[in-house]
Design a protein around this motif. Structure first.
Motif, PDB file in Angstrom:
ATOM      1  N   ALA A  82       0.841  -1.195   0.000  1.00 56.70           N
ATOM      2  CA  ALA A  82       0.000   0.000   0.000  1.00 56.70           C
ATOM      3  C   ALA A  82       0.875   1.244   0.000  1.00 56.70           C
ATOM      4  O   ALA A  82       2.018   1.209   0.457  1.00 56.70           O
ATOM      5  N   SER A  83       0.297   2.323  -0.513  1.00 55.12           N
ATOM      6  CA  SER A  83       0.990   3.603  -0.523  1.00 55.12           C
ATOM      7  C   SER A  83      -0.004   4.701  -0.150  1.00 55.12           C
ATOM      8  O   SER A  83      -1.212   4.571  -0.403  1.00 55.12           O
ATOM      9  N   ILE A  84       0.507   5.774   0.451  1.00 51.11           N
ATOM     10  CA  ILE A  84      -0.326   6.907   0.832  1.00 51.11           C
ATOM     11  C   ILE A  84       0.436   8.178   0.511  1.00 51.11           C
ATOM     12  O   ILE A  84       1.653   8.252   0.725  1.00 51.11           O
ATOM     13  N   ASP A  85      -0.271   9.172  -0.020  1.00 54.23           N
ATOM     14  CA  ASP A  85       0.436  10.403  -0.358  1.00 54.23           C
ATOM     15  C   ASP A  85       0.685  11.228   0.899  1.00 54.23           C
ATOM     16  O   ASP A  85       0.288  10.849   2.007  1.00 54.23           O
ATOM     17  N   SER A  86       1.331  12.366   0.732  1.00 54.75           N
ATOM     18  CA  SER A  86       1.806  13.121   1.889  1.00 54.75           C
ATOM     19  C   SER A  86       0.678  13.668   2.758  1.00 54.75           C
ATOM     20  O   SER A  86       0.845  13.835   3.958  1.00 54.75           O
ATOM     21  N   THR A  87      -0.467  13.928   2.161  1.00 55.82           N
ATOM     22  CA  THR A  87      -1.590  14.482   2.928  1.00 55.82           C
ATOM     23  C   THR A  87      -2.544  13.408   3.435  1.00 55.82           C
ATOM     24  O   THR A  87      -3.399  13.698   4.264  1.00 55.82           O
ATOM     25  N   GLY A  99       9.185   7.466  -0.111  1.00 56.88           N
ATOM     26  CA  GLY A  99       9.538   7.676  -1.499  1.00 56.88           C
ATOM     27  C   GLY A  99       8.359   8.287  -2.210  1.00 56.88           C
ATOM     28  O   GLY A  99       7.425   8.759  -1.570  1.00 56.88           O
ATOM     29  N   PRO A 100       8.378   8.274  -3.506  1.00 57.89           N
ATOM     30  CA  PRO A 100       7.246   8.832  -4.253  1.00 57.89           C
ATOM     31  C   PRO A 100       6.025   7.948  -4.110  1.00 57.89           C
ATOM     32  O   PRO A 100       6.144   6.732  -3.930  1.00 57.89           O
ATOM     33  N   TYR A 101       4.875   8.523  -4.167  1.00 53.69           N
ATOM     34  CA  TYR A 101       3.623   7.779  -4.111  1.00 53.69           C
ATOM     35  C   TYR A 101       3.583   6.785  -5.269  1.00 53.69           C
ATOM     36  O   TYR A 101       3.820   7.129  -6.417  1.00 53.69           O
ATOM     37  N   GLY A 102       3.338   5.523  -4.955  1.00 52.79           N
ATOM     38  CA  GLY A 102       3.275   4.530  -6.008  1.00 52.79           C
ATOM     39  C   GLY A 102       3.722   3.168  -5.531  1.00 52.79           C
ATOM     40  O   GLY A 102       4.018   2.964  -4.355  1.00 52.79           O
ATOM     41  N   SER A 103       3.799   2.228  -6.451  1.00 54.69           N
ATOM     42  CA  SER A 103       3.999   0.828  -6.106  1.00 54.69           C
ATOM     43  C   SER A 103       5.382   0.268  -6.425  1.00 54.69           C
ATOM     44  O   SER A 103       5.662  -0.870  -6.081  1.00 54.69           O
TER      45      SER A 103
END
Length: 121
Positions: A49-54, A99-103
């Motif tokens: 799973a990934s989550i963006d900064s906000t 890291g950057p949002y993504g997989s």
């Protein structure tokens, strides 16, 4: 320096739940996307799973969609992974990373030491 420390792993029965936590330091957490990955013995590290900064955007691997929930608390520099309906195939070492949002794990630059999750049938 950047430090990521996971906790909350352990032994669970199939169908049960666990919540993983990751404490971050040494980075501007509120500007950082975060991700969870897992690696089973003898297998490649896989995206969970990934989550963006906000926290507004989340993204899940197909095998956990609908069962796992990623969240974050920017006031506490924490990211969480709530895991429900656990299956034996969820057994792995779970890592948080920034890291950057993504997989794509190759794009993540800092990693924790991992926490073991074992699901018994």
């Amino acid at each position: 320096q950047v430090q990521l420390v996971e906790s909350g792993g352990g032994l669970a029965q199939a169908g049960g739940s666990l919540r993983l936590s990751c404490a971050a330091s040494g980075l501007t957490f509120s500007s950082s996307a975060m991700g969870w990955f897992r690696q089973a013995p003898g297998k490649e590290r896989k995206f969970v799973a990934s989550i963006d900064s906000t926290g507004d955007r989340t993204y899940y691997g197909d095998s956990v969609k609908g069962r796992f929930t990623i969240s974050r608390d920017n006031a506490k520099n924490m990211v969480y992974l709530r895991m429900n309906s656990l299956r034996p195939e969820d057994t792995a070492v779970y890592y948080c990373a920034t890291g950057p949002y993504g997989s794509d794990y190759a794009n993540y630059d800092y990693w924790g030491q991992g926490t073991q999750v074992t699901v018994s049938s």
